[in-house]
Design an enzyme around this catalytic site. Structure first.
Site, PDB file in Angstrom:
ATOM      1  N   GLU A  88      -1.449  -9.088   3.616  1.00 21.21           N
ATOM      2  CA  GLU A  88      -1.307  -9.653   4.974  1.00 21.21           C
ATOM      3  C   GLU A  88      -2.644 -10.123   5.550  1.00 21.21           C
ATOM      4  O   GLU A  88      -2.683 -11.015   6.391  1.00 21.21           O
ATOM      5  CB  GLU A  88      -0.637  -8.649   5.920  1.00 21.21           C
ATOM      6  CG  GLU A  88      -1.446  -7.398   6.299  1.00 21.21           C
ATOM      7  CD  GLU A  88      -1.270  -6.244   5.329  1.00 21.21           C
ATOM      8  OE1 GLU A  88      -0.929  -6.496   4.153  1.00 21.21           O
ATOM      9  OE2 GLU A  88      -1.481  -5.082   5.734  1.00 21.21           O
ATOM     10  N   CYS A 103       0.838  -1.205   0.000  1.00 21.03           N
ATOM     11  CA  CYS A 103       0.000   0.000   0.000  1.00 21.03           C
ATOM     12  C   CYS A 103       0.875   1.257   0.000  1.00 21.03           C
ATOM     13  O   CYS A 103       1.451   1.587  -1.034  1.00 21.03           O
ATOM     14  CB  CYS A 103      -0.984  -0.049   1.163  1.00 21.03           C
ATOM     15  SG  CYS A 103      -2.505   0.835   0.806  1.00 21.03           S
ATOM     16  N   HIS A 122      -3.657  -5.133   0.552  1.00 16.21           N
ATOM     17  CA  HIS A 122      -3.028  -5.632   1.788  1.00 16.21           C
ATOM     18  C   HIS A 122      -3.030  -7.159   1.804  1.00 16.21           C
ATOM     19  O   HIS A 122      -3.982  -7.766   2.328  1.00 16.21           O
ATOM     20  CB  HIS A 122      -3.780  -5.103   3.007  1.00 16.21           C
ATOM     21  CG  HIS A 122      -3.567  -3.647   3.246  1.00 16.21           C
ATOM     22  ND1 HIS A 122      -2.515  -3.173   3.994  1.00 16.21           N
ATOM     23  CD2 HIS A 122      -4.254  -2.569   2.820  1.00 16.21           C
ATOM     24  CE1 HIS A 122      -2.570  -1.848   4.023  1.00 16.21           C
ATOM     25  NE2 HIS A 122      -3.619  -1.454   3.317  1.00 16.21           N
TER      26      HIS A 122
HETATM   27  N1  GLN Z   1      -2.189   6.693   2.694  1.00 20.50           N
HETATM   28  C1  GLN Z   1      -2.252   5.915   1.506  1.00 20.50           C
HETATM   29  C2  GLN Z   1      -3.600   5.979   0.828  1.00 20.50           C
HETATM   30  O1  GLN Z   1      -4.567   6.387   1.418  1.00 20.50           O
HETATM   31  C3  GLN Z   1      -1.876   4.478   1.787  1.00 20.50           C
HETATM   32  C4  GLN Z   1      -2.836   3.771   2.673  1.00 20.50           C
HETATM   33  C5  GLN Z   1      -2.300   2.500   3.231  1.00 20.50           C
HETATM   34  O2  GLN Z   1      -1.100   2.259   3.231  1.00 20.50           O
HETATM   35  N2  GLN Z   1      -3.160   1.690   3.805  1.00 20.50           N
HETATM   36  O3  GLN Z   1      -3.728   5.616  -0.315  1.00 20.50           O
END
Ligand code: GLN
Length: 533
Positions: free
Chosen positions: A509, A381, A507
């Site tokens: 994970e 992310c 994600h």
């Molecule tokens: N802050 C970034 C976004 O909103 C990444 C979010 C994250 O890593 N969960 O896209």
């Protein structure tokens, strides 16, 4: 017909109630039951989505986009089932829906009260998951400790559930701490006795006690609790110290907890023929070789903020026969001067998700360092977004390339807000959440890791790779190996000619289980060990 197990906590929090619940779930699943799990959190926030990681640790995301308590991560990893938004209920959610119904006139002019309206709403959340999941057993953990003002409506609701069902269909488990007094090694049962009394005064009589203690809980201690708390000694088990959390179900089983629960639920089920969970634990514990992985993030002082990431990584390593020496590196401390020193000696680097501007430059430098030294880099992310910024800045020459999350006026908005998110004013629940499809490009690291063409992964973000820059980035060796076709969004990037320089917008994970390691974590670990690299 669904049966219900409610797990409450006494004395203090932080004694592994979530793991105990997850372990009960695992044991029952191993006896052939369909298990579903749920957590009640008595705080007023609608969900933990807007809470700081310092307050709450990780926000676990369910397939249907629920932003939930991190205990749900334990549940999913232990029982290997997908949970839903309804698995995570806060006081805020309950009150919100009652007030909403009141505004709609659903209650027909009555006075809205905690009992019955709030408690009915809570009960309906339990019965709803039972119906939706069609589970044999629903296990519900009540967050906090007995005696908290906020948890009273939840305790009253579960008391009523007990009253309106058959006695063999509802079970109360109480987890407490049995401390020792400094200076003497004497174990003290008094806090447990008090907690029992507190529960009894609310109309709840625990059927089973799970005692947390560093010392061995002797038969004498069990007899004392048995006498004061009116349960047979078989109903008392210890939550022992274990090397791996996945051993807890095995420890409970050794103490006969699964048999006792089944007996109380009036279920007669054979023991499993194959003990795959035990085999997995034995395999994990026999891992000999060592790899050192750096986890570069902004909340590293608080390991709970990266709970699922750390679990997925450690499990993937165990699965490959390695123990992980996990180095937590604070990204805000990484500068041009320090980065070499701080990242030296690492076999691989993982940069997980995050929000806001602190520590981003350190992540960008981390990606650069890993590219230049061919150290495997896995960006999740925010970690993927910073990989892209690194390549834009240091390879494509766009010096001020950045995410508009932190630099809205940049001449090179390489990471931007999705158009449909741009005008939202509420921050709660408005991210791109939950499951989204992704098509994989054959022959890429991602394509090979998954071994299929289409995948579904969980998301939690607001910003995306800006498609206008795809061509420029491709020229610098970036491969877009995963794409969401529906919205034409980049889901996975990887750098050509690197052993493993991969970033994913989702994600992974949240989809990794100890008995079903996520393909990208597996590939990252293998690249870091130089096996299959
Ligand atoms: N802050 C970034 C976004 O909103 C990444 C979010 C994250 O890593 N969960 O896209």
């Amino acid at each position: 017909m669904t049966k219900y197990i409610f797990v409450t906590g006494g004395v203090v929090s932080g004694i592994g109630k979530g793991i105990s619940c997850a372990s009960i779930g695992r044991m029952l699943k191993d006896r052939g039951l369909k298990v579903f799990m749920q957590k009640f959190d008595p705080y007023i926030n609608i969900d933990p989505g807007t809470m700081s990681p310092y307050q709450h640790g990780e926000v676990f995301v369910t397939v249907d986009g629920g932003e939930t308590d991190l205990d749900l991560g334990h549940y999913e990893r232990f029982i290997d089932e997908e949970l839903t938004k309804n698995s995570s209920i806060t006081s805020g959610k309950v009150y919100f829906s009652v007030i909403d119904k009141e505004r709609q006139g659903v209650y027909g002019g009555t006075t809205i009260q905690v009992i019955p309206h709030i408690t009915d709403e809570i009960k309906s959340k339990v019965y709803t998951v039972a119906k939706e999941s069609n589970a044999d057993v629903v296990i519900t953990e009540i967050g906090g400790t007995v005696g908290d003002i906020e948890s009273l409506p939840f305790l009253e609701a579960i008391r009523q559930i007990h009253a309106e069902n058959k006695k063999e269909d509802v079970l109360f488990v109480h987890t407490t701490l049995v401390p020792t007094v400094p200076g003497s090694n004497e174990l003290k049962t008094k806090p447990t006795q008090h907690s029992y009394k507190e529960l009894m005064s609310l109309g709840i009589k625990p059927d089973i006690f799970i005692l947390r203690s560093d010392e061995v809980i002797t038969m004498d201690i069990k007899k004392k609790i048995s006498l004061f708390c009116d349960v047979p000694v078989e109903a008392i088990v210890q939550s022992e110290n274990v090397e791996l959390i996945y051993e807890v179900p095995l420890s409970f089983r050794r103490q006969g907890l699964d048999d006792y629960i089944l007996h109380k639920l009036d279920l007669d089920l054979p023991k499993p023929e194959k003990d795959t969970w035990k085999d997995m634990v034995t395999r994990f514990k026999s891992a000999q070789k060592l790899i050192t992985i750096g986890l570069v993030g902004k909340y590293v002082q608080l390991h709970d903020a990266y709970l699922s990431v750390a679990n997925a990584l450690v499990d993937a390593a165990y699965d490959a026969g390695y123990k992980v020496n996990l180095r937590w590196i604070y990204s805000a401390e990484l500068t041009e001067e320090t980065v070499c020193d701080k990242l030296k000696g690492l076999d691989g680097v993982l940069v997980p998700g995050g929000f806001g501007s602190r520590g981003l430059e350190g992540m960008i430098l981390t990606s650069k360092y890993c590219r230049e030294h061919d150290v495997p880099y896995f960006g999740i992310c925010l970690g993927m977004q910073m990989l892209v910024v690194d390549v834009a800045r240091h390879k494509a020459g766009m010096k001020d390339a950045h995410s508009t999350e932190v630099l809205p006026d940049t001449a090179h908005p390489i990471i931007t807000m999705m158009p449909d998110k741009a005008n939202l004013t509420n921050i709660g629940g408005t991210l791109r959440l939950g499951n989204w499809e992704c098509s994989l490009k054959e022959g890429t690291i991602a394509g090979k890791a998954y071994g299929k063409k289409k995948i579904v992964e969980r998301h939690r973000h607001r910003y995306e790779l800006n498609n206008m820059y795809r061509e420029d980035l491709a020229k610098e060796g970036m491969i877009f190996s995963g794409i969401n076709d529906e919205k034409d969004l980049v889901e996975i990037v990887e750098m050509k000619d690197c052993r493993f320089h991969v970033g994913c917008q989702f994600h992974p994970e949240f989809n990794s289980r100890p008995n079903r390691i996520h393909p990208l974590f597996k590939a990252f670990v293998l690249a870091s060990t130089k096996e299959n690299a």
